[in-house]
Design a protein around this motif. Structure first.
Motif, PDB file in Angstrom:
ATOM      1  N   MET A   1       0.817  -1.196   0.000  1.00  0.00           N
ATOM      2  CA  MET A   1       0.000   0.000   0.000  1.00  0.00           C
ATOM      3  C   MET A   1       0.864   1.265   0.000  1.00  0.00           C
ATOM      4  O   MET A   1       0.491   2.248  -0.611  1.00  0.00           O
ATOM      5  N   ASP A   2       1.983   1.193   0.700  1.00  0.00           N
ATOM      6  CA  ASP A   2       2.841   2.382   0.791  1.00  0.00           C
ATOM      7  C   ASP A   2       3.443   2.774  -0.548  1.00  0.00           C
ATOM      8  O   ASP A   2       3.794   3.927  -0.755  1.00  0.00           O
ATOM      9  N   SER A   3       3.542   1.820  -1.471  1.00  0.00           N
ATOM     10  CA  SER A   3       4.171   2.124  -2.752  1.00  0.00           C
ATOM     11  C   SER A   3       3.185   2.680  -3.783  1.00  0.00           C
ATOM     12  O   SER A   3       3.587   3.032  -4.890  1.00  0.00           O
ATOM     13  N   LEU A   4       1.907   2.776  -3.429  1.00  0.00           N
ATOM     14  CA  LEU A   4       0.931   3.345  -4.368  1.00  0.00           C
ATOM     15  C   LEU A   4       1.215   4.820  -4.582  1.00  0.00           C
ATOM     16  O   LEU A   4       1.539   5.544  -3.641  1.00  0.00           O
ATOM     17  N   PRO A   5       1.070   5.296  -5.821  1.00  0.00           N
ATOM     18  CA  PRO A   5       1.273   6.729  -6.064  1.00  0.00           C
ATOM     19  C   PRO A   5       0.208   7.546  -5.341  1.00  0.00           C
ATOM     20  O   PRO A   5      -0.898   7.060  -5.096  1.00  0.00           O
ATOM     21  N   PRO A   6       0.506   8.796  -5.004  1.00  0.00           N
ATOM     22  CA  PRO A   6      -0.409   9.632  -4.226  1.00  0.00           C
ATOM     23  C   PRO A   6      -1.819   9.774  -4.817  1.00  0.00           C
ATOM     24  O   PRO A   6      -2.785   9.802  -4.076  1.00  0.00           O
ATOM     25  N   GLY A   7      -1.978   9.854  -6.112  1.00  0.00           N
ATOM     26  CA  GLY A   7      -3.292  10.054  -6.717  1.00  0.00           C
ATOM     27  C   GLY A   7      -4.062   8.775  -6.982  1.00  0.00           C
ATOM     28  O   GLY A   7      -5.142   8.797  -7.550  1.00  0.00           O
ATOM     29  N   HIS A   8      -3.513   7.636  -6.581  1.00  0.00           N
ATOM     30  CA  HIS A   8      -4.126   6.335  -6.865  1.00  0.00           C
ATOM     31  C   HIS A   8      -5.464   6.193  -6.134  1.00  0.00           C
ATOM     32  O   HIS A   8      -5.632   6.687  -5.029  1.00  0.00           O
ATOM     33  N   THR A   9      -6.413   5.516  -6.769  1.00  0.00           N
ATOM     34  CA  THR A   9      -7.692   5.223  -6.138  1.00  0.00           C
ATOM     35  C   THR A   9      -7.891   3.709  -6.123  1.00  0.00           C
ATOM     36  O   THR A   9      -7.113   2.963  -6.693  1.00  0.00           O
ATOM     37  N   GLY A  10      -8.939   3.269  -5.484  1.00  0.00           N
ATOM     38  CA  GLY A  10      -9.228   1.844  -5.364  1.00  0.00           C
ATOM     39  C   GLY A  10      -9.208   1.435  -3.905  1.00  0.00           C
ATOM     40  O   GLY A  10      -8.962   2.242  -3.001  1.00  0.00           O
ATOM     41  N   TRP A  11      -9.474   0.151  -3.671  1.00  0.00           N
ATOM     42  CA  TRP A  11      -9.618  -0.339  -2.308  1.00  0.00           C
ATOM     43  C   TRP A  11      -8.346  -0.143  -1.487  1.00  0.00           C
ATOM     44  O   TRP A  11      -8.401   0.325  -0.349  1.00  0.00           O
ATOM     45  N   LEU A  12      -7.200  -0.487  -2.041  1.00  0.00           N
ATOM     46  CA  LEU A  12      -5.957  -0.344  -1.283  1.00  0.00           C
ATOM     47  C   LEU A  12      -5.658   1.115  -0.958  1.00  0.00           C
ATOM     48  O   LEU A  12      -5.239   1.431   0.154  1.00  0.00           O
ATOM     49  N   ALA A  13      -5.881   1.991  -1.913  1.00  0.00           N
ATOM     50  CA  ALA A  13      -5.664   3.415  -1.659  1.00  0.00           C
ATOM     51  C   ALA A  13      -6.648   3.915  -0.604  1.00  0.00           C
ATOM     52  O   ALA A  13      -6.286   4.714   0.266  1.00  0.00           O
ATOM     53  N   GLY A  14      -7.877   3.449  -0.651  1.00  0.00           N
ATOM     54  CA  GLY A  14      -8.867   3.814   0.363  1.00  0.00           C
ATOM     55  C   GLY A  14      -8.470   3.311   1.735  1.00  0.00           C
ATOM     56  O   GLY A  14      -8.605   4.015   2.736  1.00  0.00           O
ATOM     57  N   ALA A  15      -7.971   2.082   1.795  1.00  0.00           N
ATOM     58  CA  ALA A  15      -7.541   1.527   3.076  1.00  0.00           C
ATOM     59  C   ALA A  15      -6.360   2.311   3.649  1.00  0.00           C
ATOM     60  O   ALA A  15      -6.216   2.411   4.871  1.00  0.00           O
ATOM     61  N   ARG A  16      -5.539   2.867   2.778  1.00  0.00           N
ATOM     62  CA  ARG A  16      -4.389   3.658   3.219  1.00  0.00           C
ATOM     63  C   ARG A  16      -4.810   5.023   3.758  1.00  0.00           C
ATOM     64  O   ARG A  16      -4.160   5.574   4.642  1.00  0.00           O
ATOM     65  N   ASP A  17      -5.908   5.567   3.231  1.00  0.00           N
ATOM     66  CA  ASP A  17      -6.403   6.862   3.691  1.00  0.00           C
ATOM     67  C   ASP A  17      -6.863   6.735   5.145  1.00  0.00           C
ATOM     68  O   ASP A  17      -7.593   5.800   5.479  1.00  0.00           O
ATOM     69  N   PRO A  18      -6.462   7.658   6.025  1.00  0.00           N
ATOM     70  CA  PRO A  18      -6.824   7.514   7.446  1.00  0.00           C
ATOM     71  C   PRO A  18      -8.338   7.435   7.699  1.00  0.00           C
ATOM     72  O   PRO A  18      -8.780   6.613   8.499  1.00  0.00           O
ATOM     73  N   ASP A  19      -9.114   8.270   7.029  1.00  0.00           N
ATOM     74  CA  ASP A  19     -10.555   8.294   7.282  1.00  0.00           C
ATOM     75  C   ASP A  19     -11.275   7.121   6.629  1.00  0.00           C
ATOM     76  O   ASP A  19     -12.045   6.405   7.265  1.00  0.00           O
ATOM     77  N   VAL A  20     -11.007   6.901   5.366  1.00  0.00           N
ATOM     78  CA  VAL A  20     -11.661   5.802   4.651  1.00  0.00           C
ATOM     79  C   VAL A  20     -11.176   4.468   5.214  1.00  0.00           C
ATOM     80  O   VAL A  20     -11.968   3.535   5.382  1.00  0.00           O
ATOM     81  N   GLY A  21      -9.899   4.382   5.540  1.00  0.00           N
ATOM     82  CA  GLY A  21      -9.360   3.158   6.119  1.00  0.00           C
ATOM     83  C   GLY A  21     -10.039   2.796   7.428  1.00  0.00           C
ATOM     84  O   GLY A  21     -10.368   1.631   7.671  1.00  0.00           O
ATOM     85  N   LYS A  22     -10.260   3.790   8.272  1.00  0.00           N
ATOM     86  CA  LYS A  22     -10.936   3.535   9.546  1.00  0.00           C
ATOM     87  C   LYS A  22     -12.380   3.100   9.300  1.00  0.00           C
ATOM     88  O   LYS A  22     -12.875   2.185   9.948  1.00  0.00           O
ATOM     89  N   ALA A  23     -13.048   3.757   8.352  1.00  0.00           N
ATOM     90  CA  ALA A  23     -14.433   3.384   8.026  1.00  0.00           C
ATOM     91  C   ALA A  23     -14.485   1.954   7.486  1.00  0.00           C
ATOM     92  O   ALA A  23     -15.363   1.171   7.878  1.00  0.00           O
ATOM     93  N   LEU A  24     -13.557   1.602   6.601  1.00  0.00           N
ATOM     94  CA  LEU A  24     -13.522   0.243   6.065  1.00  0.00           C
ATOM     95  C   LEU A  24     -13.306  -0.778   7.178  1.00  0.00           C
ATOM     96  O   LEU A  24     -13.949  -1.834   7.202  1.00  0.00           O
ATOM     97  N   ALA A  25     -12.409  -0.461   8.095  1.00  0.00           N
ATOM     98  CA  ALA A  25     -12.154  -1.381   9.211  1.00  0.00           C
ATOM     99  C   ALA A  25     -13.413  -1.590  10.043  1.00  0.00           C
ATOM    100  O   ALA A  25     -13.734  -2.722  10.416  1.00  0.00           O
TER     101      ALA A  25
END
Length: 126
Positions: A1-25
């Motif tokens: 997940m850390d190697s995804l480019p900053p503008g990347h979208t999708g499930w992994l990028a969402g999981a990396r985002d603090p807010d979306v990641g917490k919601a997914l969890a």
């Protein structure tokens, strides 16, 4: 997940985002909970509109649409891996009634749960 480019979208990028990641969890940890966007946003610590916008940005769907899809995926997995009744599975994945689960499942998988289970058993027997 850390190697995804900053503008990347999708499930992994969402999981990396603090807010979306917490919601997914939260959604994955408690899929049968009677979530609302308001409660989910409160748990995450953002407004409903911020959560909805970020969720849509990363995952392409609003939080409740994602939750519906996740519940149905769990239901499909339970149909093919257990002998629990459709009503039991419906309750387990967060549906208040078997008919509501049946309708949503048929929309998602083009077959009612019982037929889906039967097709999976026939395919596995081949």
């Amino acid at each position: 997940m850390d190697s995804l480019p900053p503008g990347h979208t999708g499930w992994l990028a969402g999981a990396r985002d603090p807010d979306v990641g917490k919601a997914l969890a939260l959604l994955h940890r408690q899929p049968s909970h009677l979530w609302t966007v308001a409660e989910l946003a409160t748990q995450v610590g953002v407004s409903r509109s911020v959560l909805a916008e970020r969720f849509r940005h990363f995952l392409g769907v609003p939080p409740m649409a994602y939750l519906t899809s996740w519940r149905l995926q769990l239901g499909a997995q339970l149909l093919t891996s257990t002998s629990r009744s459709v009503a039991q599975i419906a309750g387990e994945v967060g549906y208040e009634s078997e008919p509501a689960f049946n309708r949503a499942f048929k929309r998602e998988f083009d077959a009612p749960p019982a037929r889906y289970r039967l097709k999976a058993k026939v395919a596995a027997a081949k």
